[in-house]
Design a protein around this motif. Structure first.
Motif, PDB file in Angstrom:
ATOM      1  N   THR A  69       4.137 -32.724 -20.693  1.00 31.28           N
ATOM      2  CA  THR A  69       3.542 -31.389 -20.658  1.00 31.28           C
ATOM      3  C   THR A  69       3.190 -30.886 -19.266  1.00 31.28           C
ATOM      4  O   THR A  69       3.109 -29.689 -19.043  1.00 31.28           O
ATOM      5  CB  THR A  69       2.306 -31.337 -21.576  1.00 31.28           C
ATOM      6  OG1 THR A  69       1.964 -29.978 -21.837  1.00 31.28           O
ATOM      7  CG2 THR A  69       1.106 -32.071 -20.966  1.00 31.28           C
ATOM      8  N   GLY A  70       2.962 -31.784 -18.304  1.00 35.44           N
ATOM      9  CA  GLY A  70       2.636 -31.327 -16.943  1.00 35.44           C
ATOM     10  C   GLY A  70       1.381 -30.476 -16.919  1.00 35.44           C
ATOM     11  O   GLY A  70       0.309 -30.902 -17.360  1.00 35.44           O
ATOM     12  N   ALA A 126      -1.884 -39.502 -16.012  1.00 35.01           N
ATOM     13  CA  ALA A 126      -3.273 -39.148 -16.287  1.00 35.01           C
ATOM     14  C   ALA A 126      -3.696 -37.933 -15.463  1.00 35.01           C
ATOM     15  O   ALA A 126      -4.468 -37.085 -15.928  1.00 35.01           O
ATOM     16  CB  ALA A 126      -4.186 -40.337 -15.982  1.00 35.01           C
ATOM     17  N   GLY A 127      -3.180 -37.845 -14.223  1.00 35.51           N
ATOM     18  CA  GLY A 127      -3.506 -36.702 -13.371  1.00 35.51           C
ATOM     19  C   GLY A 127      -2.970 -35.405 -13.946  1.00 35.51           C
ATOM     20  O   GLY A 127      -3.654 -34.375 -13.949  1.00 35.51           O
ATOM     21  N   HIS A 183      -2.471 -36.351 -25.406  1.00 37.21           N
ATOM     22  CA  HIS A 183      -2.364 -37.813 -25.467  1.00 37.21           C
ATOM     23  C   HIS A 183      -1.674 -38.336 -24.201  1.00 37.21           C
ATOM     24  O   HIS A 183      -0.640 -37.805 -23.792  1.00 37.21           O
ATOM     25  CB  HIS A 183      -1.560 -38.243 -26.697  1.00 37.21           C
ATOM     26  CG  HIS A 183      -2.224 -37.922 -27.994  1.00 37.21           C
ATOM     27  ND1 HIS A 183      -3.116 -38.763 -28.616  1.00 37.21           N
ATOM     28  CD2 HIS A 183      -2.131 -36.818 -28.781  1.00 37.21           C
ATOM     29  CE1 HIS A 183      -3.545 -38.211 -29.733  1.00 37.21           C
ATOM     30  NE2 HIS A 183      -2.960 -37.028 -29.863  1.00 37.21           N
ATOM     31  N   LEU A 184      -2.247 -39.370 -23.623  1.00 44.47           N
ATOM     32  CA  LEU A 184      -1.626 -40.068 -22.492  1.00 44.47           C
ATOM     33  C   LEU A 184      -0.598 -41.037 -23.058  1.00 44.47           C
ATOM     34  O   LEU A 184      -0.968 -42.007 -23.741  1.00 44.47           O
ATOM     35  CB  LEU A 184      -2.693 -40.815 -21.685  1.00 44.47           C
ATOM     36  CG  LEU A 184      -2.227 -41.548 -20.439  1.00 44.47           C
ATOM     37  CD1 LEU A 184      -1.693 -40.571 -19.401  1.00 44.47           C
ATOM     38  CD2 LEU A 184      -3.366 -42.379 -19.847  1.00 44.47           C
ATOM     39  N   VAL A 238      -5.004 -31.966 -15.582  1.00 47.28           N
ATOM     40  CA  VAL A 238      -4.698 -30.574 -15.244  1.00 47.28           C
ATOM     41  C   VAL A 238      -4.428 -29.776 -16.519  1.00 47.28           C
ATOM     42  O   VAL A 238      -4.940 -28.658 -16.694  1.00 47.28           O
ATOM     43  CB  VAL A 238      -3.485 -30.491 -14.295  1.00 47.28           C
ATOM     44  CG1 VAL A 238      -3.023 -29.038 -14.122  1.00 47.28           C
ATOM     45  CG2 VAL A 238      -3.839 -31.094 -12.935  1.00 47.28           C
ATOM     46  N   ALA A 239      -3.650 -30.335 -17.428  1.00 48.20           N
ATOM     47  CA  ALA A 239      -3.329 -29.649 -18.683  1.00 48.20           C
ATOM     48  C   ALA A 239      -4.589 -29.389 -19.502  1.00 48.20           C
ATOM     49  O   ALA A 239      -4.759 -28.303 -20.083  1.00 48.20           O
ATOM     50  CB  ALA A 239      -2.324 -30.466 -19.482  1.00 48.20           C
ATOM     51  N   GLN A 240      -5.474 -30.377 -19.561  1.00 45.79           N
ATOM     52  CA  GLN A 240      -6.725 -30.191 -20.295  1.00 45.79           C
ATOM     53  C   GLN A 240      -7.579 -29.094 -19.655  1.00 45.79           C
ATOM     54  O   GLN A 240      -8.203 -28.292 -20.360  1.00 45.79           O
ATOM     55  CB  GLN A 240      -7.489 -31.518 -20.331  1.00 45.79           C
ATOM     56  CG  GLN A 240      -6.825 -32.564 -21.225  1.00 45.79           C
ATOM     57  CD  GLN A 240      -7.426 -33.944 -21.068  1.00 45.79           C
ATOM     58  OE1 GLN A 240      -7.837 -34.342 -19.971  1.00 45.79           O
ATOM     59  NE2 GLN A 240      -7.455 -34.707 -22.150  1.00 45.79           N
ATOM     60  N   LYS A 241      -7.585 -29.054 -18.342  1.00 40.93           N
ATOM     61  CA  LYS A 241      -8.327 -28.008 -17.636  1.00 40.93           C
ATOM     62  C   LYS A 241      -7.761 -26.630 -17.983  1.00 40.93           C
ATOM     63  O   LYS A 241      -8.515 -25.664 -18.175  1.00 40.93           O
ATOM     64  CB  LYS A 241      -8.242 -28.259 -16.125  1.00 40.93           C
ATOM     65  CG  LYS A 241      -9.068 -27.322 -15.270  1.00 40.93           C
ATOM     66  CD  LYS A 241      -9.093 -27.800 -13.823  1.00 40.93           C
ATOM     67  CE  LYS A 241     -10.040 -26.965 -12.978  1.00 40.93           C
ATOM     68  NZ  LYS A 241     -10.227 -27.524 -11.618  1.00 40.93           N
ATOM     69  N   ASN A 242      -6.434 -26.533 -18.091  1.00 37.11           N
ATOM     70  CA  ASN A 242      -5.809 -25.249 -18.405  1.00 37.11           C
ATOM     71  C   ASN A 242      -6.049 -24.825 -19.851  1.00 37.11           C
ATOM     72  O   ASN A 242      -6.129 -23.631 -20.149  1.00 37.11           O
ATOM     73  CB  ASN A 242      -4.316 -25.304 -18.089  1.00 37.11           C
ATOM     74  CG  ASN A 242      -4.057 -25.183 -16.606  1.00 37.11           C
ATOM     75  OD1 ASN A 242      -4.698 -24.404 -15.918  1.00 37.11           O
ATOM     76  ND2 ASN A 242      -3.117 -25.965 -16.091  1.00 37.11           N
TER      77      ASN A 242
END
Length: 287
Positions: A124-125, A149-150, A169-170, A154-158
């Motif tokens: 997903t980036g 994880a990095g 999910h990682l 970022v995706a969760q922040k967006n």
């Protein structure tokens, strides 16, 4: 210093690295970021003073730009599907071609697919694909996975920034045992690494130096690695009648379509992007 003087100073420095149009676009993005003034406002109020704090910020951003750092990483923002996304060096900068892929996915309702829809985005980036889809179809159940994880942070922040709920999910999709625990979906999407290592020599330095290589490159000897793995995964995790969407290397369209046909997928369609390059594939799992 006035807002017009600050703009001209930045623009002249950017001319050393970019053509006139690109330099102007970057300068506009930076000035809006620093001053919170839109381009039309900066024209109307061209003599508006730039504060010392704004001048210091502008100098720092200019130093980064002159090192060839992409403006999206400098400002930590990129626009995609009409929404603002946070980006940094953990993720690829969202591209217009991927917007075209999202547009195609969002037309899926016309196919008569059952509602609501469950969706998985693999690799997903920045999260631009699942966030955009969830924003348009809030009733859909959207999942997204990434090996980094990095990138996932970022995706969760967006997702928070754009006020949507995504199941993150990682996970390494190449780890068959790990991916087996995922549920079954109606749509599976992936814009996986697809640039062959030998193609690196033809790429711009601002991509090679700053964007994450794990999201870009595949070995020359196995360029279809992710397509093959994800297609096999879809045979177990895509509902009958469900759709698989890929963004692809423009030179591998026929190979990806052949791979899908060999696995029994139907209604395989290869679509060009707005630049006329083979860029997207859609396939349907047989009933």
């Amino acid at each position: 210093m006035t807002i017009q003087e600050a703009y001209k100073q930045l623009l002249f420095q950017l001319y050393e690295l970019y053509n006139d149009r690109e330099a102007a676009n970057i300068a506009d993005m930076v000035m809006e970021h620093v001053t919170a003034q839109r381009r039309i406002d900066r024209i109307v109020y061209k003599d508006l003073p730039v504060s010392m704090l704004q001048q210091a910020m502008l100098e720092e951003l200019t130093l980064q730009l002159l090192k060839h750092t992409p403006v999206q990483y400098v400002l930590h923002e990129a626009w995609f599907a009409g929404m603002k996304f946070y980006v940094d060096e953990n993720v690829l900068i969202p591209r217009p071609e991927t917007e075209e892929l999202v547009d195609w996915i969002c037309q899926i309702q016309a196919t008569g697919i059952r509602q609501p829809v469950s969706v998985l985005d693999i690799g997903t980036g920045s999260g631009c694909i699942p966030v955009s889809i969830k924003k348009k179809f809030p009733e859909w159940d959207v999942y997204a996975v990434d090996i980094s994880a990095g990138a996932l942070a970022v995706a969760q922040k967006n997702a928070i920034l754009n006020e949507v709920n995504i199941n993150f999910h990682l996970l390494d999709i190449l780890d068959v045992q790990a991916s087996a625990g995922l549920p079954v979906f109606d749509i599976i999407i992936s814009n996986p690494p697809y640039i062959r290592e030998s193609e690196a020599a033809t790429m711009h330095n601002n991509v090679l130096v700053f964007e994450p290589h794990t999201a870009l490159f595949v070995p020359d000897e196995d360029a279809l690695l992710f397509y093959r793995t994800i297609a096999d995964f879809a045979l177990e995790h895509l509902n009958p009648g469900g759709f698989l969407f890929f963004e692809i290397n423009e030179s591998l369209g026929k190979e990806v379509c052949g791979l899908l046909a060999a696995r029994g997928f139907e209604h395989i369609e290869l679509r060009k992007d707005l630049q006329g390059k083979d860029r997207m594939v859609r396939a349907k799992r047989n009933l």
